[in-house]
Design a protein around this motif. Structure first.
Motif, PDB file in Angstrom:
ATOM      1  N   VAL A  51       0.832  -1.198   0.000  1.00  0.00           N
ATOM      2  CA  VAL A  51       0.000   0.000   0.000  1.00  0.00           C
ATOM      3  C   VAL A  51       0.875   1.259   0.000  1.00  0.00           C
ATOM      4  CG1 VAL A  51      -1.745   1.274   1.260  1.00  0.00           C
ATOM      5  CG2 VAL A  51      -1.824  -1.212   1.221  1.00  0.00           C
ATOM      6  N   GLY A  52       0.597   2.161  -0.905  1.00  0.00           N
ATOM      7  CA  GLY A  52       1.346   3.404  -0.965  1.00  0.00           C
ATOM      8  C   GLY A  52       2.504   3.388  -1.930  1.00  0.00           C
ATOM      9  N   SER A  53       2.831   2.232  -2.506  1.00  0.00           N
ATOM     10  CA  SER A  53       3.990   2.168  -3.401  1.00  0.00           C
ATOM     11  C   SER A  53       3.613   2.098  -4.881  1.00  0.00           C
ATOM     12  CB  SER A  53       4.859   0.960  -3.049  1.00  0.00           C
ATOM     13  OG  SER A  53       4.190  -0.249  -3.364  1.00  0.00           O
ATOM     14  N   THR A  54       2.373   1.683  -5.180  1.00  0.00           N
ATOM     15  CA  THR A  54       2.008   1.445  -6.574  1.00  0.00           C
ATOM     16  C   THR A  54       2.008   2.727  -7.401  1.00  0.00           C
ATOM     17  OG1 THR A  54       0.645  -0.430  -5.896  1.00  0.00           O
ATOM     18  CG2 THR A  54       0.276   0.460  -8.100  1.00  0.00           C
ATOM     19  N   TRP A  55       1.328   3.771  -6.920  1.00  0.00           N
ATOM     20  CA  TRP A  55       1.253   5.000  -7.707  1.00  0.00           C
ATOM     21  C   TRP A  55       2.603   5.700  -7.832  1.00  0.00           C
ATOM     22  CZ3 TRP A  55      -2.184   6.101 -11.148  1.00  0.00           C
ATOM     23  CH2 TRP A  55      -3.470   5.565 -11.051  1.00  0.00           C
ATOM     24  N   PRO A  56       3.444   5.748  -6.771  1.00  0.00           N
ATOM     25  CA  PRO A  56       4.789   6.307  -6.971  1.00  0.00           C
ATOM     26  C   PRO A  56       5.602   5.532  -8.006  1.00  0.00           C
ATOM     27  CG  PRO A  56       4.281   6.272  -4.643  1.00  0.00           C
ATOM     28  CD  PRO A  56       3.171   5.518  -5.333  1.00  0.00           C
ATOM     29  N   SER A  57       5.409   4.209  -8.069  1.00  0.00           N
ATOM     30  CA  SER A  57       6.110   3.416  -9.083  1.00  0.00           C
ATOM     31  C   SER A  57       5.585   3.738 -10.476  1.00  0.00           C
ATOM     32  CB  SER A  57       5.957   1.924  -8.790  1.00  0.00           C
ATOM     33  OG  SER A  57       6.612   1.577  -7.591  1.00  0.00           O
ATOM     34  N   PHE A  58       4.272   3.922 -10.585  1.00  0.00           N
ATOM     35  CA  PHE A  58       3.662   4.282 -11.861  1.00  0.00           C
ATOM     36  C   PHE A  58       4.206   5.605 -12.370  1.00  0.00           C
ATOM     37  CE2 PHE A  58       0.351   6.944 -13.815  1.00  0.00           C
ATOM     38  CZ  PHE A  58       0.092   6.225 -14.970  1.00  0.00           C
ATOM     39  N   LEU A 114      -1.337  10.055  -4.239  1.00  0.00           N
ATOM     40  CA  LEU A 114      -0.047  10.072  -3.557  1.00  0.00           C
ATOM     41  C   LEU A 114       1.018  10.845  -4.341  1.00  0.00           C
ATOM     42  CD1 LEU A 114      -0.033   6.353  -2.359  1.00  0.00           C
ATOM     43  CD2 LEU A 114      -0.785   8.367  -1.100  1.00  0.00           C
ATOM     44  N   SER A 115       0.588  11.818  -5.129  1.00  0.00           N
ATOM     45  CA  SER A 115       1.550  12.646  -5.854  1.00  0.00           C
ATOM     46  C   SER A 115       1.692  13.984  -5.144  1.00  0.00           C
ATOM     47  CB  SER A 115       1.112  12.856  -7.305  1.00  0.00           C
ATOM     48  OG  SER A 115      -0.133  13.524  -7.374  1.00  0.00           O
TER      49      SER A 115
END
Length: 224
Positions: A51-58, A114-115
């Motif tokens: 949780v919390g890592s997917t969008w920063p990776s995207f 999360l941006s």
């Protein structure tokens, strides 16, 4: 409506099987038509992501080892204290829209989960007009855009946090209606920015599905 050269529509935490079924049976005709005319794909969680890592990776193209966020809470080195990495170290790596911006392209970044707000962006950005994870609160670039959005579209009907305890059917009806109205208002907001200018890239993420998945999943089970 002026078209963007690249238009990216994301649906945060949606269940891909339900989405595929509703696109196929006519429940979501516009999304089905958009997918047929453009490119679409699923984002699959892989080992090491949480949780919390997917969008920063995207947005950065980096794994959690690169951008530094595995979860919305992290143990601080040398202690057992927990802190939110977004408030301490932030996300490492450059979002793709910042790369486009530095190259002189015009970008519109609307509610990517999360941006962080980029005050140097060559374009516009909305952070947490509505979403599941409220980390930074509603912000906008340029700053005057904040008041303009609230005046034209108001706050998101669900508010900044959608988690909560609901006691009866009326509570759930009101909750789902707020999410539906939020998605409709977000669509209006998206069309508004598309009509503003010929963006090189516009990205909008519909975050209402994340709230529905957490809070209303049991409603799919008639025996619950």
């Amino acid at each position: 409506m002026s078209p963007a050269r690249v238009l990216i529509l994301g649906v945060d935490a949606v269940d891909p099987q339900l989405l595929g079924r509703w696109m196929a049976d006519g429940t979501l005709p516009h999304l089905a038509r958009a997918a047929a005319r453009g490119s679409s794909g699923e984002v699959r969680s892989v080992a090491g992501f949480f949780v919390g890592s997917t969008w920063p990776s995207f947005q950065s193209g980096l794994s959690p080892a690169g951008h530094g966020v595995h979860y919305l809470a992290a143990i601080q080195p040398g202690s057992y204290a927990l802190a939110n990495p977004y408030h301490t170290n932030g996300v490492h790596g450059e979002p793709f829209w910042a790369t486009l911006s530095r190259a002189g392209h015009r970008v519109a970044v609307l509610d990517v989960p999360l941006s962080q707000l980029d005050p140097t962006l060559n374009g516009v950005q909305l952070v947490e007009w509505g979403g599941h994870d409220s980390i930074f609160g509603f912000q906008a670039h340029p700053p005057e855009l904040e008041a303009a959005v609230l005046q034209r579209f108001g706050a998101h009907p669900q508010g900044p946090i959608c988690d909560g305890h609901r006691q009866n059917a009326a509570d759930w009806e009101a909750f789902t209606e707020r999410l539906i109205q939020g998605a409709k208002r977000r669509a209006e907001l998206t069309r508004h920015f598309l009509a503003e200018e010929d963006w090189d890239c516009l990205i909008q993420v519909f975050t209402e599905a994340h709230c529905a998945g957490h809070q209303a999943w049991h409603l799919h089970d008639p025996t619950h």
